[in-house]
Design an enzyme around this catalytic site. Structure first.
Site, short mmCIF file in Angstrom:
data_model
loop_
_atom_site.label_atom_id
_atom_site.label_comp_id
_atom_site.label_asym_id
_atom_site.label_seq_id
_atom_site.Cartn_x
_atom_site.Cartn_y
_atom_site.Cartn_z
N ARG A 205 0.65 -1.12 -0.03
CA ARG A 205 0.21 0.47 0.05
C ARG A 205 1.07 1.52 0.27
O ARG A 205 2.32 1.13 0.74
CB ARG A 205 -0.68 0.00 1.26
N GLU B 105 -2.79 7.72 -4.63
CA GLU B 105 -3.40 7.13 -5.73
C GLU B 105 -4.79 7.42 -6.34
O GLU B 105 -5.15 6.93 -7.35
CB GLU B 105 -3.06 5.72 -5.77
N HIS C 214 -1.37 0.28 -9.79
CA HIS C 214 -1.86 -0.98 -8.89
C HIS C 214 -2.39 -1.72 -9.63
O HIS C 214 -3.19 -2.33 -10.09
CB HIS C 214 -3.43 -0.01 -7.61
#
Ligand code: NAI
Length: 329
Positions: free
Chosen positions: A234, A263, A295
């Protein structure tokens, strides 16, 4: 069950249609995100299926409950974007997909390492421009290199196993050591030892209050000059401002990211014609030794099929009481 699915991405729709042949839910696929405004569209739908960056804060949850929603079916592992206390008070059931393919993320982390080390992303651009010079593309053998793994759960343990296959010495830090990793020869050490001894460090722990900015100025200080840092966990595991300082002094020699602290306002959308307002992200992009993917660690056929299957099975179990439902609350 009648399901309204927000923020449907093209890459996932066909997997949901395929998996739904078994469950026969009535699914309304929407490509818009779930917001306070769009939450009003849920009237008549007992189930809302949400994406990872749909903010499920108290106001959105209250609107969903007002419209008669009973089940939030998250199609993600993570539920840090859901206000679980409010969901509980409103008697909203929240289900998620606890595990879909740890191989996908572990293999993506390895892909970032290989690409950064051998500068494959830069070499490809050179060859396209008919520049066949090799200067500046030198890498190092992974064999005999020390690799540190932070978090050896489902993903981290697979990553560790792959790295032992390259002939690396694997160090690990995890409050709950994994016997499977120890059997592979992975050596558990205090975090400080892992940071100071590893040439490559890869993060595979969850984001919690304890792990927020796990890597900041003092941890970077301990690392070897030119260290390679990989984060597919993360974004907020890294203190990005400190990372930029360490890139400027070349303390970090390579940085591979699949996640970024801020993000939510960038990833999963096409911003190619926009002016990026996030100066920290823009600075990260300016370094030649930084490789960022948006991601996509989870993005394999197997993972998408599993996400669709488990999400729809959760909804079926909620509706019928048959089979397993993976609850987060
Ligand atoms: P997991 O729950 O199986 O393993 C997490 C491990 O981290 C556990 O062994 C736990 O003991 C350890 N851990 C907890 N606190 C720690 C700390 N302070 N320091 C070191 N280790 C600690 O989780 P899994 O499935 O392996 O996923 C790991 C992370 O990967 C997720 O939390 C998520 O953030 C990220 N992820 C990223 C994806 C992507 O597409 N880039 C997709 C899926 C997950």
């Amino acid at each position: 069950m009648k399901v309204i699915m927000f923020h449907t991405q093209n890459f996932e729709r066909e997997y949901f249609i395929q998996a739904n042949q078994k469950y026969k839910h009535t699914i309304n696929f929407l490509d818009i995100p779930l917001t306070l405004l769009t939450a009003k569209l849920t009237k008549g739908y007992p189930c809302v299926c949400c994406f990872g960056n749909d903010p499920l804060d108290a106001s959105v949850l209250k609107e969903l409950a007002k419209q008669g929603v009973k089940l939030l079916a998250l199609r993600t592992v993570g539920f840090d974007h859901v206000d679980l206390n409010t969901a509980k008070k409103l008697k909203l059931t929240v289900a998620h997909v606890p595990n879909y393919s740890p191989y996908a993320v572990a293999e993506h982390a390895v892909g970032l390492i290989l690409s950064l080390n051998r500068k494959i992303y830069r070499a490809h651009i050179r060859v396209q421009e008919h520049n066949f010079s090799l200067n500046g593309l030198t890498g190092f053998d992974l064999y005999d290199t020390t690799v540190g793994v932070i978090g050896t759960g489902r993903i981290g343990s697979i990553f560790a196993r792959i790295m032992t296959g390259f002939g690396c010495h694997v160090l690990a830090y995890d409050p709950h050591p994994n016997p499977g990793c120890e059997a592979l020869g992975v050596k558990y050490t205090p975090l400080e030892d892992l940071l100071s001894q590893s040439k490559i460090i890869s993060l595979h722990c969850p984001l919690t209050e304890d792990t927020y900015h796990l890597i900041g100025p003092s941890e970077l200080e301990l690392m070897q000059p030119g260290v390679m840092l990989i984060n597919t966990g993360r974004g907020a595991l890294l203190d990005t401002r400190a990372i930029i300082q360490a890139l400027k002094t070349r303390k970090i020699g390579f940085l591979g990211l699949d996640v970024y602290e801020e993000e939510k306002s960038l990833f999963f959308e096409n911003h190619s014609l926009d002016i990026i307002q996030d100066d920290i992200f823009a600075r990260l992009l300016s370094f030649p030794n930084v490789l960022i993917t948006a991601h996509q660690g989870f993005l394999t056929e197997q993972a998408l099929a599993n996400i669709a299957q488990i999400t729809l099975a959760n909804i079926f179990a909620f509706e019928t009481g048959k089979g397993k439902i993976y609850l987060v609350n």
